[in-house]
Structures are given as structure tokens and as C-alpha cells.
Scaffold this motif. Structure first.
Motif, PDB file in Angstrom:
ATOM      1  N   ARG A  60     -13.609 -10.819  -6.109  1.00  0.00           N
ATOM      2  CA  ARG A  60     -12.657 -10.301  -7.082  1.00  0.00           C
ATOM      3  C   ARG A  60     -12.196 -11.363  -8.078  1.00  0.00           C
ATOM      4  NH1 ARG A  60     -10.569  -5.330  -5.675  1.00  0.00           N
ATOM      5  NH2 ARG A  60     -11.098  -4.635  -3.553  1.00  0.00           N
ATOM      6  N   LEU A  83      -5.571 -10.725  -0.262  1.00  0.00           N
ATOM      7  CA  LEU A  83      -4.452 -10.608  -1.191  1.00  0.00           C
ATOM      8  C   LEU A  83      -4.393  -9.215  -1.816  1.00  0.00           C
ATOM      9  CD1 LEU A  83      -4.493 -14.036  -3.075  1.00  0.00           C
ATOM     10  CD2 LEU A  83      -3.024 -13.331  -1.178  1.00  0.00           C
ATOM     11  N   TYR A  84      -5.548  -8.667  -2.086  1.00  0.00           N
ATOM     12  CA  TYR A  84      -5.606  -7.308  -2.645  1.00  0.00           C
ATOM     13  C   TYR A  84      -5.048  -6.292  -1.648  1.00  0.00           C
ATOM     14  CZ  TYR A  84      -7.643  -2.941  -4.362  1.00  0.00           C
ATOM     15  OH  TYR A  84      -7.827  -1.650  -4.790  1.00  0.00           O
ATOM     16  N   GLN A  85      -5.481  -6.403  -0.389  1.00  0.00           N
ATOM     17  CA  GLN A  85      -4.996  -5.500   0.644  1.00  0.00           C
ATOM     18  C   GLN A  85      -3.510  -5.720   0.906  1.00  0.00           C
ATOM     19  OE1 GLN A  85      -6.826  -2.974   2.062  1.00  0.00           O
ATOM     20  NE2 GLN A  85      -4.798  -2.350   2.765  1.00  0.00           N
ATOM     21  N   ARG A 135      -1.267  -6.679  -1.245  1.00  0.00           N
ATOM     22  CA  ARG A 135      -0.491  -6.082  -2.346  1.00  0.00           C
ATOM     23  C   ARG A 135      -0.327  -4.577  -2.122  1.00  0.00           C
ATOM     24  NH1 ARG A 135      -1.802  -4.491  -7.900  1.00  0.00           N
ATOM     25  NH2 ARG A 135       0.040  -4.830  -9.211  1.00  0.00           N
ATOM     26  N   ILE A 136      -1.413  -3.928  -1.698  1.00  0.00           N
ATOM     27  CA  ILE A 136      -1.342  -2.481  -1.432  1.00  0.00           C
ATOM     28  C   ILE A 136      -0.365  -2.199  -0.287  1.00  0.00           C
ATOM     29  CG2 ILE A 136      -2.639  -0.487  -0.608  1.00  0.00           C
ATOM     30  CD1 ILE A 136      -5.083  -1.628  -2.043  1.00  0.00           C
ATOM     31  N   ILE A 158      -9.049 -13.617  -1.263  1.00  0.00           N
ATOM     32  CA  ILE A 158      -8.581 -12.775  -2.364  1.00  0.00           C
ATOM     33  C   ILE A 158      -8.700 -11.301  -2.007  1.00  0.00           C
ATOM     34  CG2 ILE A 158      -9.060 -12.104  -4.759  1.00  0.00           C
ATOM     35  CD1 ILE A 158      -9.696 -15.056  -5.287  1.00  0.00           C
ATOM     36  N   ASP A 159      -9.696 -10.944  -1.206  1.00  0.00           N
ATOM     37  CA  ASP A 159      -9.756  -9.561  -0.695  1.00  0.00           C
ATOM     38  C   ASP A 159      -8.508  -9.265   0.146  1.00  0.00           C
ATOM     39  OD1 ASP A 159     -12.157  -8.940  -1.888  1.00  0.00           O
ATOM     40  OD2 ASP A 159     -13.366  -9.472  -0.142  1.00  0.00           O
TER      41      ASP A 159
END
Length: 205
Positions: free
Chosen positions: A120, A157-159, A161-162, A154-155
Motif C-alpha cells: 500500500r 495500519l489499514y486494518q 484504522r478500520i 502498513i496492511d
């Protein structure tokens, strides 16, 4: 010419690539995620481009690029081996199209920066055509600072945030939680899952 850096989704855009040589091949490789939308127009193509056409089922029109090939194009990449043809196409390209002119970057309104891609994470680097060598040097310097573990991190961090947006009502608390895992990175997948589970079990705040 003043340029603004953008990340653009081209999935629904028609892309015309004029040229079949080394420069055209480099441009084509950057555009492969959108191969279904690409049309190559060139009387001849290199073996590299031929292999990419075969692999990705890219449309090839075996002819010299004419204005009629560009009429419906949203993105036009001008990269033929003929300077006169390049100049003619650049001067007569549709006004609505984004044009990348490989022979003279300032002629077009679209440039391809040097990029770093790790999942990402995307970093774009440009010197505005002043020094591709310096841009490559900057890329190497940045890459040396990014560990391989960042792609998976970073994957996470994405999860994260959700998960935080789903379970935490307070904007301030969301910011605090997300700031913490950036200031104190969690690289262990087990620890990452524990953190996500903990947030999911927190009372809405």
C-alpha cells in the motif's frame, strides 16, 4: 510548467501508447495494472513489448499513430522513435487528454515520476525532468530506510484504522490510538492481532 502530484485511478480510462521501442516498453510496464484499457499503436514493436502483449492480451494496432487513434483517448503516451511524429502527435492531441511526451516532458501535461512501491505504500519522486539521475539516487536513499517488514506493517495500519473507526466514537481517542502504533510500530503479526482484538473489545468512547 507547474505540476501537482496526484495518484490517479485509470481503470476506466482509455490509454493510447504511440511507439514500440525501448522508451515505449518502459512506459508500458508502468501502466500494466491497467492493461485492459491500453492500445499500442506502432508499425513495429520490440520483443519486450511483444511478450507483454502476449502475456496481458493488450491490443496492438500495427500502424503509424494517427490523430484518429487518439480521438477517444483519455491518456496518450507519445514514445515513438521519430521526433517529427512525436512532435506532431503532441501538438495535435485532444485537449481533453492527459499527454505524456517522452521526447520533451514539458510539451505534455502528464509526467511519470520515479516510484517506490511496497504494498500500500507508494512514494513518488520527481525533479521535473531536471535530473532523472538525482531522482534515482533519492529513490535509492529512501529505499534503504524502508525495511521489508513495512509492507505487512502498513496492511496492519489499514486494518487498525478500520477497527478504530468502527469501535471508537471519540475522534480524539481514535487519533491517539492510531498515533501510538505509528510512533511505536508493531511488527509482530501476533502482537498486531492482539492490538486489534483489544480495540474491538473497548467500550465505545
Amino acid at each position: 510548467m507547474c505540476l501537482i502530484p496526484l495518484f490517479v485511478n485509470l481503470h476506466h480510462k482509455k490509454i493510447v501508447l504511440a511507439g514500440g521501442g525501448t522508451v515505449a516498453a518502459r512506459k508500458l510496464q508502468k501502466l500494466l495494472p491497467f492493461h485492459h484499457n491500453i492500445t499500442i499503436v506502432s508499425p513495429e514493436i520490440s520483443s519486450i513489448i511483444q511478450n507483454l502483449i502476449d502475456q496481458y492480451q493488450i491490443q496492438w494496432i500495427k500502424a503509424r499513430c494517427q490523430l484518429s487513434h487518439m480521438t477517444e483517448a483519455d491518456v496518450i503516451i507519445i514514445a515513438t522513435n521519430d521526433p517529427a511524429t512525436n512532435q506532431y502527435l503532441a501538438e495535435h492531441a485532444p485537449e481533453k487528454a492527459w499527454v505524456n511526451a517522452s521526447h520533451q516532458a514539458h510539451v505534455g501535461n502528464l509526467q511519470f515520476p520515479i516510484t517506490i512501491n511496497k504494498g500500500r505504500l507508494q512514494v513518488a519522486i520527481s525533479t521535473g525532468g531536471a535530473s532523472p539521475i538525482l531522482a534515482q539516487k533519492i529513490k535509492q536513499t529512501i529505499e534503504e530506510q524502508i525495511p521489508d517488514s513495512y509492507e505487512q506493517y502498513i496492511d496492519f495500519l489499514y486494518q487498525a484504522r478500520i477497527t478504530v473507526r468502527t469501535h471508537i466514537a471519540s475522534a480524539q481517542k481514535r487519533q491517539e490510538l492510531l498515533q501510538t502504533i505509528v510512533d511505536e510500530p508493531i511488527f509482530s503479526t501476533r502482537a498486531q492481532q492482539d492490538w486489534l482484538d483489544h480495540v474491538a473489545q473497548m467500550k465505545s468512547m
